[in-house]
Design a protein around this motif. Structure first.
Motif, PDB file in Angstrom:
ATOM      1  N   LEU A 118       0.811  -1.212   0.000  1.00  0.00           N
ATOM      2  CA  LEU A 118       0.000   0.000   0.000  1.00  0.00           C
ATOM      3  C   LEU A 118       0.847   1.266   0.000  1.00  0.00           C
ATOM      4  N   ALA A 119       2.065   1.167   0.514  1.00  0.00           N
ATOM      5  CA  ALA A 119       2.937   2.344   0.576  1.00  0.00           C
ATOM      6  C   ALA A 119       3.570   2.682  -0.771  1.00  0.00           C
ATOM      7  N   THR A 120       3.533   1.767  -1.718  1.00  0.00           N
ATOM      8  CA  THR A 120       4.147   2.033  -3.020  1.00  0.00           C
ATOM      9  C   THR A 120       3.256   2.949  -3.852  1.00  0.00           C
ATOM     10  N   PRO A 121       3.845   3.812  -4.679  1.00  0.00           N
ATOM     11  CA  PRO A 121       3.020   4.631  -5.574  1.00  0.00           C
ATOM     12  C   PRO A 121       2.153   3.808  -6.512  1.00  0.00           C
ATOM     13  N   GLN A 122       2.587   2.574  -6.805  1.00  0.00           N
ATOM     14  CA  GLN A 122       1.803   1.720  -7.695  1.00  0.00           C
ATOM     15  C   GLN A 122       0.424   1.411  -7.116  1.00  0.00           C
ATOM     16  N   LEU A 123       0.272   1.457  -5.793  1.00  0.00           N
ATOM     17  CA  LEU A 123      -1.033   1.262  -5.169  1.00  0.00           C
ATOM     18  C   LEU A 123      -1.578   2.549  -4.561  1.00  0.00           C
ATOM     19  N   ALA A 124      -0.718   3.371  -4.009  1.00  0.00           N
ATOM     20  CA  ALA A 124      -1.186   4.590  -3.351  1.00  0.00           C
ATOM     21  C   ALA A 124      -1.681   5.638  -4.342  1.00  0.00           C
ATOM     22  N   ILE A 125      -1.196   5.580  -5.594  1.00  0.00           N
ATOM     23  CA  ILE A 125      -1.502   6.651  -6.560  1.00  0.00           C
ATOM     24  C   ILE A 125      -2.084   6.114  -7.862  1.00  0.00           C
ATOM     25  N   TYR A 126      -1.462   5.114  -8.443  1.00  0.00           N
ATOM     26  CA  TYR A 126      -1.796   4.693  -9.807  1.00  0.00           C
ATOM     27  C   TYR A 126      -3.268   4.331 -10.026  1.00  0.00           C
ATOM     28  N   PRO A 127      -3.944   3.631  -9.110  1.00  0.00           N
ATOM     29  CA  PRO A 127      -5.338   3.287  -9.388  1.00  0.00           C
ATOM     30  C   PRO A 127      -6.269   4.487  -9.557  1.00  0.00           C
ATOM     31  N   VAL A 351      -0.362  13.533 -12.416  1.00  0.00           N
ATOM     32  CA  VAL A 351      -1.288  13.975 -11.370  1.00  0.00           C
ATOM     33  C   VAL A 351      -1.968  15.260 -11.819  1.00  0.00           C
ATOM     34  N   GLY A 352      -3.135  15.516 -11.251  1.00  0.00           N
ATOM     35  CA  GLY A 352      -3.888  16.697 -11.622  1.00  0.00           C
ATOM     36  C   GLY A 352      -4.751  16.450 -12.848  1.00  0.00           C
ATOM     37  N   VAL A 353      -5.109  17.528 -13.514  1.00  0.00           N
ATOM     38  CA  VAL A 353      -5.926  17.464 -14.728  1.00  0.00           C
ATOM     39  C   VAL A 353      -5.300  18.358 -15.780  1.00  0.00           C
ATOM     40  N   ASN A 354      -5.032  17.786 -16.934  1.00  0.00           N
ATOM     41  CA  ASN A 354      -4.478  18.568 -18.040  1.00  0.00           C
ATOM     42  C   ASN A 354      -4.793  17.845 -19.340  1.00  0.00           C
ATOM     43  N   GLY A 355      -5.143  18.603 -20.374  1.00  0.00           N
ATOM     44  CA  GLY A 355      -5.489  17.997 -21.649  1.00  0.00           C
ATOM     45  C   GLY A 355      -5.592  19.038 -22.735  1.00  0.00           C
ATOM     46  N   PRO A 356      -5.946  18.626 -23.942  1.00  0.00           N
ATOM     47  CA  PRO A 356      -6.065  19.574 -25.053  1.00  0.00           C
ATOM     48  C   PRO A 356      -7.171  20.596 -24.783  1.00  0.00           C
ATOM     49  N   PRO A 357      -6.929  21.872 -25.065  1.00  0.00           N
ATOM     50  CA  PRO A 357      -7.887  22.934 -24.706  1.00  0.00           C
ATOM     51  C   PRO A 357      -9.292  22.726 -25.252  1.00  0.00           C
ATOM     52  N   GLU A 358      -9.405  22.276 -26.493  1.00  0.00           N
ATOM     53  CA  GLU A 358     -10.726  22.128 -27.091  1.00  0.00           C
ATOM     54  C   GLU A 358     -11.555  21.090 -26.351  1.00  0.00           C
ATOM     55  N   VAL A 375       1.168  17.056  -3.104  1.00  0.00           N
ATOM     56  CA  VAL A 375       1.541  16.059  -2.093  1.00  0.00           C
ATOM     57  C   VAL A 375       1.742  14.697  -2.741  1.00  0.00           C
ATOM     58  N   VAL A 376       0.810  14.331  -3.629  1.00  0.00           N
ATOM     59  CA  VAL A 376       0.886  13.035  -4.312  1.00  0.00           C
ATOM     60  C   VAL A 376       2.158  12.945  -5.142  1.00  0.00           C
ATOM     61  N   PHE A 377       2.442  13.997  -5.921  1.00  0.00           N
ATOM     62  CA  PHE A 377       3.629  13.956  -6.781  1.00  0.00           C
ATOM     63  C   PHE A 377       4.916  13.921  -5.948  1.00  0.00           C
ATOM     64  N   THR A 378       4.969  14.736  -4.899  1.00  0.00           N
ATOM     65  CA  THR A 378       6.173  14.778  -4.057  1.00  0.00           C
ATOM     66  C   THR A 378       6.430  13.421  -3.420  1.00  0.00           C
ATOM     67  N   TYR A 379       5.356  12.757  -2.986  1.00  0.00           N
ATOM     68  CA  TYR A 379       5.502  11.418  -2.389  1.00  0.00           C
ATOM     69  C   TYR A 379       6.071  10.443  -3.412  1.00  0.00           C
ATOM     70  N   ALA A 380       5.499  10.431  -4.609  1.00  0.00           N
ATOM     71  CA  ALA A 380       5.983   9.510  -5.635  1.00  0.00           C
ATOM     72  C   ALA A 380       7.409   9.825  -6.041  1.00  0.00           C
ATOM     73  N   GLN A 381       7.731  11.104  -6.111  1.00  0.00           N
ATOM     74  CA  GLN A 381       9.055  11.536  -6.562  1.00  0.00           C
ATOM     75  C   GLN A 381      10.161  10.967  -5.681  1.00  0.00           C
ATOM     76  N   ALA A 382       9.856  10.764  -4.405  1.00  0.00           N
ATOM     77  CA  ALA A 382      10.858  10.217  -3.487  1.00  0.00           C
ATOM     78  C   ALA A 382      11.286   8.806  -3.887  1.00  0.00           C
TER      79      ALA A 382
END
Length: 465
Positions: A118-127, A351-358, A375-382
């Motif tokens: 559960l502590a890995t980004p593969q479970l804490a973030i990816y799903p 992380v977050g939301v980003n996509g083509p403007p249209e 917070v999510v990105f900083t955790y994974a970055q470690a």
């Protein structure tokens, strides 16, 4: 496929023990918390485009239509498609929890394994990331979890056949989510057959062949029917052909990078504009980490359809004469996705939301990078430069677990070993098709190794007995 099973009198009669219940509860609660913390999910360029297609009901083949369709369903249930992350999380965490429930009475190591997982980004973030790769990995994991319970629930014919059919349907979903996901189906069929053969008290080979055939029939039948249904909502463009054309262009420029003397005489005669582009701008735009800089330009867009026969002929001429050069090209491109020598360049997560403007405007989305996203990105970055973000490390773990489980060969062991074999086979398939080093492409490998570790930790006590 083996011989009929000999029941071990030391095997506990109670199918679910306390360590498994504790670990499964941790995984379910932790999974719900992970999805809730990232709600309404993380949306990248691809997922925004897929939701836009899902809402319109018209799909193209640049993205798997099944993902757009499911996003459209989620959007109709709750505007914005956030419920898609609930589906991804349910597939991942329910499957892990079901494997944890197989822990034996003395298998308290499963609790520690679940906590570490559960502590890995593969479970804490990816799903919570809206990606087809997460959908694929969750569906595939769920299919093999069904096979594990298929082996455990063998005494009940109704239960085991229901689980076999469910596994086939989940494999079909995985195959629709990723084209090379089809490679999992024969691996799963062999796994189901082996389990059946070891459990059967009479005619084990016949039982094994029957089980494998049923799984194949369900998986392929659902996949073909689903693909045909989704094609009725296609935009009618030949995206798949363009993808293959661009892959060949990418490999030819890669060959010239490895051997500057390699030329394109067929293109020079039959497609001079494409030849001039590959010789002139090709070396400058080529990047072993990503195909996009080379193929996303006006020259390729204007000529790739008309020049497709010449491109194919040139590709065959180069690599038929020099197969070793082709292997060198593919080895380098595969190294980028498997080893990810520059992890930051390989999009380790989004992380977050980003996509083509249209599309963002049509969907009513706004660009988002909140404090929670930070917070999510900083955790994974470690973890970026640790074994946690190393497919090679997960592959070694998967291979070691697979060998250990195959030596033990209980029915559930065979299912989890099949999962690990499928993950390694799926990973190997990228040797022929990799076009970018995005970390998510091999997320299934990481997730399978984590699942194998959770299962093995819970059943190690039984092995010592």
């Amino acid at each position: 496929m083996g011989t009929a099973k000999t029941v071990n009198p030391a095997e506990p009669k109670t199918p679910i023990a306390l360590p498994g219940l504790v670990a499964a509860g941790m995984l379910l609660v932790g999974g719900a918390a992970a999805v809730a913390f990232s709600w309404p999910g993380h949306w990248s360029y691809d997922s925004v485009v897929e939701l836009d297609q899902g809402r319109s009901g018209i799909y193209n083949a640049w993205h798997p239509p099944v993902t757009a369709w499911l996003l459209g369903l989620a959007d109709r249930l709750q505007r914005g498609g956030a419920l898609f992350t609930v589906l991804e999380g349910a597939l991942v965490f329910a499957s892990l929890a079901s494997l944890a429930l197989m822990a034996r009475r003395g298998g308290w190591a499963v609790v520690a394994a679940a906590a570490l997982a559960l502590a890995t980004p593969q479970l804490a973030i990816y799903p919570a990331i809206v990606w087809k790769d997460v959908l694929f990995a969750g569906a595939a994991l769920a299919a093999f979890a069904c096979l594990a319970w298929y082996g455990r629930g063998w005494p009940s014919p109704r239960l085991r056949w229901a689980l076999l059919v469910k596994a086939g349907a989940l494999l079909a979903l995985a195959a629709l989510a990723r084209q090379n996901g089809l490679i999992l189906i024969p691996v799963a069929a062999v796994t189901a057959g082996w389990i059946a053969a070891r459990q059967a008290t009479a005619r084990p080979w016949a039982r094994g062949v029957a089980a494998g055939a049923v799984l194949l029939a369900v998986a392929i039948g659902v996949a073909v029917a689903g693909s045909a249904a989704l094609k009725t909502r296609s935009d009618g463009q030949n995206e798949r052909q363009r993808q293959w054309t661009e892959l060949r262009l990418y490999e030819m420029v890669a060959a010239r990078q490895l051997d500057p003397g390699a030329g394109f005489p067929i293109l020079a005669a039959r497609a001079p504009a494409m030849n001039a582009f590959l010789l002139g701008q090709g070396p400058r735009l080529f990047n072993t980490q990503r195909i996009d800089p080379l193929v996303q330009n006006d020259t390729v867009a204007a000529h790739e359809d008309a020049d497709r026969p010449a491109v194919l002929a040139q590709w065959r001429a180069i690599f038929a004469a020099r197969p070793w050069l082709y292997l060198r090209v593919r080895a380098e491109l595969f190294r980028q996705v498997f080893a990810a020598p520059d992890i930051e360049a390989c999009v380790p997560l989004s992380v977050g939301v980003n996509g083509p403007p249209e599309e963002m405007k049509r969907l009513g989305f706004e660009t988002r990078y909140s404090d929670a996203d930070d917070v999510v990105f900083t955790y994974a970055q470690a973890f970026f430069h640790s074994p946690v973000f190393s497919h090679a490390a997960w592959a070694l773990l998967a291979a070691a677990l697979m060998i250990a489980l195959l030596l033990r060969r209980r029915p559930e062991d065979l299912a989890v070993a099949g999962l690990l074999a499928a993950a390694l086979t799926f990973t190997a398939s990228f040797f022929a098709i990799s076009i970018a080093c995005d970390y998510r492409y091999l997320y299934f490998l990481d997730l399978s190794a984590l699942a194998g570790a959770v299962y093995a930790a819970g059943t190690a006590q039984f092995a010592r007995r």
